[in-house]
Design a protein around this motif. Structure first.
Motif, PDB file in Angstrom:
ATOM      1  N   TYR A  22       0.983  -1.115  -0.026  1.00  0.00           N
ATOM      2  CA  TYR A  22       0.065   0.041   0.138  1.00  0.00           C
ATOM      3  C   TYR A  22       0.883   0.986  -0.028  1.00  0.00           C
ATOM      4  N   LYS A  23       0.314   2.187  -0.493  1.00  0.00           N
ATOM      5  CA  LYS A  23       1.362   3.496  -1.029  1.00  0.00           C
ATOM      6  C   LYS A  23       1.932   4.047   0.374  1.00  0.00           C
ATOM      7  N   VAL A  24       1.167   4.355   1.105  1.00  0.00           N
ATOM      8  CA  VAL A  24       1.566   4.967   2.262  1.00  0.00           C
ATOM      9  C   VAL A  24       2.504   4.136   3.139  1.00  0.00           C
ATOM     10  N   GLY A 102      -1.126  11.328   3.692  1.00  0.00           N
ATOM     11  CA  GLY A 102       0.087  10.153   4.057  1.00  0.00           C
ATOM     12  C   GLY A 102       1.152  10.022   3.201  1.00  0.00           C
ATOM     13  N   ASP A 103       1.044  10.673   1.864  1.00  0.00           N
ATOM     14  CA  ASP A 103       1.990  10.529   0.910  1.00  0.00           C
ATOM     15  C   ASP A 103       2.754  11.950   0.803  1.00  0.00           C
ATOM     16  N   THR A 104       3.135  12.424   1.704  1.00  0.00           N
ATOM     17  CA  THR A 104       3.978  13.758   1.798  1.00  0.00           C
ATOM     18  C   THR A 104       5.016  13.629   2.800  1.00  0.00           C
ATOM     19  N   VAL A 227       3.945  11.771  -3.057  1.00  0.00           N
ATOM     20  CA  VAL A 227       4.694  10.603  -3.736  1.00  0.00           C
ATOM     21  C   VAL A 227       3.407   9.676  -4.524  1.00  0.00           C
ATOM     22  N   ASN A 228       3.207   9.987  -5.407  1.00  0.00           N
ATOM     23  CA  ASN A 228       2.257   9.081  -6.139  1.00  0.00           C
ATOM     24  C   ASN A 228       2.563   7.896  -7.167  1.00  0.00           C
ATOM     25  N   ASP A 229       4.178   8.223  -7.536  1.00  0.00           N
ATOM     26  CA  ASP A 229       4.695   6.838  -8.253  1.00  0.00           C
ATOM     27  C   ASP A 229       5.939   6.616  -7.804  1.00  0.00           C
TER      28      ASP A 229
HETATM   29 MG    MG Z   1      -0.856  12.249  -3.479  1.00  0.00          MG
END
Ligand code: MG
Ligand code: UD1
Length: 458
Positions: A22-24, A102-104, A227-229
């Motif tokens: 999962y991304k985060v 959660g992606d910063t 961060v998306n990729d």
């Molecule tokens: Mg994002």
């Protein structure tokens, strides 16, 4: 001070990562992105922190543990819908609510403080943290009126060509008057390209209600990277590495090649320690002063003393004392404690072993499940035979013992204080202190054997 609350958005799958993870939870310098975010937010003296979980909820909860409370977003209908899930925790509370994605992972508490200050000074109902991006593609754009006041945020996918020219972006970090947030969030619709409930729409709604909306623009775009990729992930890794390494250098640690030195966010390193390239320091690591680490070494969850040298070696979940020499090419495996002034030389593996002060295993040894006293010498090729295929057994080598080269110590076995083991022995019984154990066949010389053999062969 107003009561402060934080909501961390962490329910998305992160499709663009193309990952099973999962991304985060993707790590940046070894620590999951969402944990970077939560740890920074916790510096803000919060009354409550709620993490919105969905995809990988159990894994996220396991990672963050007691640091947060959790609200489940069973279906991911957008960032506004995510924030709404925190309602049972925050409804009716008076104060300011910070929302962070959660992606910063690079966002710092200082920048959030600066945003909170602006929010208070402007007496705003909402304040957006914005930044100027060279390449704003993918981010929501900040649309301002001619007077410069913030009007709304338009998502990249919904933006007109004109709006896409705007370089000021929404970092995804905001603070709101808590009651206003949960009042207007009900009015957000999903009438947009993605069919999602966008949190940024709250801004326009508040504005239309005549409320004050402010923006705090940070000069540091790097810090707000979303961060998306995997491309952005590698950028985040680079920025975080630079930040961590700079902190150590400012504290008096020499990094010979900071671009090729990888240090976890938690590591603590004493001054005048020198780190050579290719070194990876993972997790909870403490290193004393005047030590030399690397090149090409990996230290994980371990403590290393002062004036210790570790070259081309791996140390994992262990404790190493002062004035120790390790390597090149040594492997210290979990649950080992290495005393002071010890030498662990080339091609030596140590596992679950207490290794006393001034003891040495200089070359080509395996020392596992052992208690080695002080001033012990393990000759080249000494092996503790600790495993019978089912169970592990203990080898004790008492103070001052001398183990000759190429010896096998078949555990369970004790070599007493000051005893000698002759080279090439396979020791299966305890050796009393001060004794010499010889456990090998006696040498036989067959005179003129070669001549006889040659004669037979001709
Ligand atoms: Mg994002
Ligand atoms: C979002 C913002 C965008 C901003 C960018 C900054 C929206 C609609 N857009 O876009 O304006 O420039 O962040 O990085 O808010 N999440 C949930 N539940 C959901 C959807 C998302 O918890 O239903 C979480 C995700 O796990 C992620 C965060 O919210 O941590 C942001 O979602 P993401 O999909 O990354 O939004 P962006 O497209 O980056």
């Amino acid at each position: 001070m107003d009561k402060r609350f934080a909501v961390v958005l962490a329910a998305g799958q992160g499709t663009r990562m193309k990952s099973k993870l999962y991304k985060v939870l993707h790590p940046v310098c070894g620590k999951p992105m969402v944990e970077h975010v939560v740890d920074e937010a916790l510096k803000l003296s919060l009354a409550k922190l709620v993490t919105i979980v969905g995809h990988g909820a159990e894994d996220v909860k396991k990672q963050l543990g007691e640091k947060s409370e959790y609200a489940l977003q069973a279906e991911q209908l957008g960032t506004a819908h995510a924030v709404k899930q925190a309602k049972p925790f925050l409804t009716g509370e008076k104060g300011v609510t910070i929302v962070i994605c959660g992606d910063t992972p690079l966002l710092t508490a200082e920048t959030m403080e600066a945003m909170l200050k602006e929010h208070k000074e402007k007496d705003a109902k909402a304040t957006i943290l914005t930044a100027v991006a060279d390449d704003p593609a993918g981010y929501g754009r900040i649309i301002r009126s001619e007077s410069g006041a913030v009007q709304k945020i338009v998502e990249h996918k919904d933006a007109s060509d004109q709006e896409r020219l705007v370089k000021e972006i929404n970092t995804g970090t905001y603070c709101f008057d808590n009651e206003a947030l949960f009042r207007v969030i009900e009015q957000v619709s999903n009438d947009n390209v993605q069919g999602e409930y966008y949190l940024p729409d709250v801004i326009e709604i508040l504005k239309n209600e005549g409320e004050t909306v402010a923006a705090y623009q940070t000069g540091n775009f790097q810090e707000t990277l979303g961060v998306n990729d995997r491309v952005a992930l590698s950028q985040a890794e680079l920025f975080m590495k630079q930040r961590i390494n700079k902190r150590h250098m400012q504290n008096g640690v020499s990094l010979i090649d900071p671009m090729n030195t990888y240090i976890s966010p938690e590591a603590v390193i004493g001054s005048d320690t020198v780190i050579y390239p290719g070194t990876v320091i993972k997790g909870q690591v403490q290193i004393g002063e005047d030590s030399i680490i690397g090149p090409h070494s990996e230290i994980e969850n371990s403590s290393i003393g002062s004036r210790t040298v570790i070259k081309q070696s791996v140390v994992n979940n262990s404790k190493v004392g002062n004035d120790v020499n390790i390597g090149p090419f040594a492997h210290i495996r979990p649950e080992s404690t290495i005393g002071n002034e010890v030498k662990i030389g080339n091609f030596v593996e140590v596992k679950k072993t207490q290794f006393g002060d001034r003891s040495k295993a200089s070359h080509l040894s395996y020392v596992g499940d052992a208690e080695v006293g002080a001033d012990v010498n393990l000759g080249c090729g000494s092996i503790t035979v600790n495993y019978d295929g089912k169970n592990k057994f203990l080898t004790k080598i008492e103070d001052g013992a001398f183990i000759g080269c190429n010896s096998n110590l078949v555990a369970p076995v004790t070599v007493g204080k000051g005893a000698y083991v002759a080279a090439g022995s396979t020791v299966t019984e305890d050796v009393p202190g001060e004794a010499l154990a010889i456990a090998r066949a006696r040498q036989v010389n067959k005179d003129d054997y070669v001549k006889k053999i040659h004669k037979k062969q001709s």
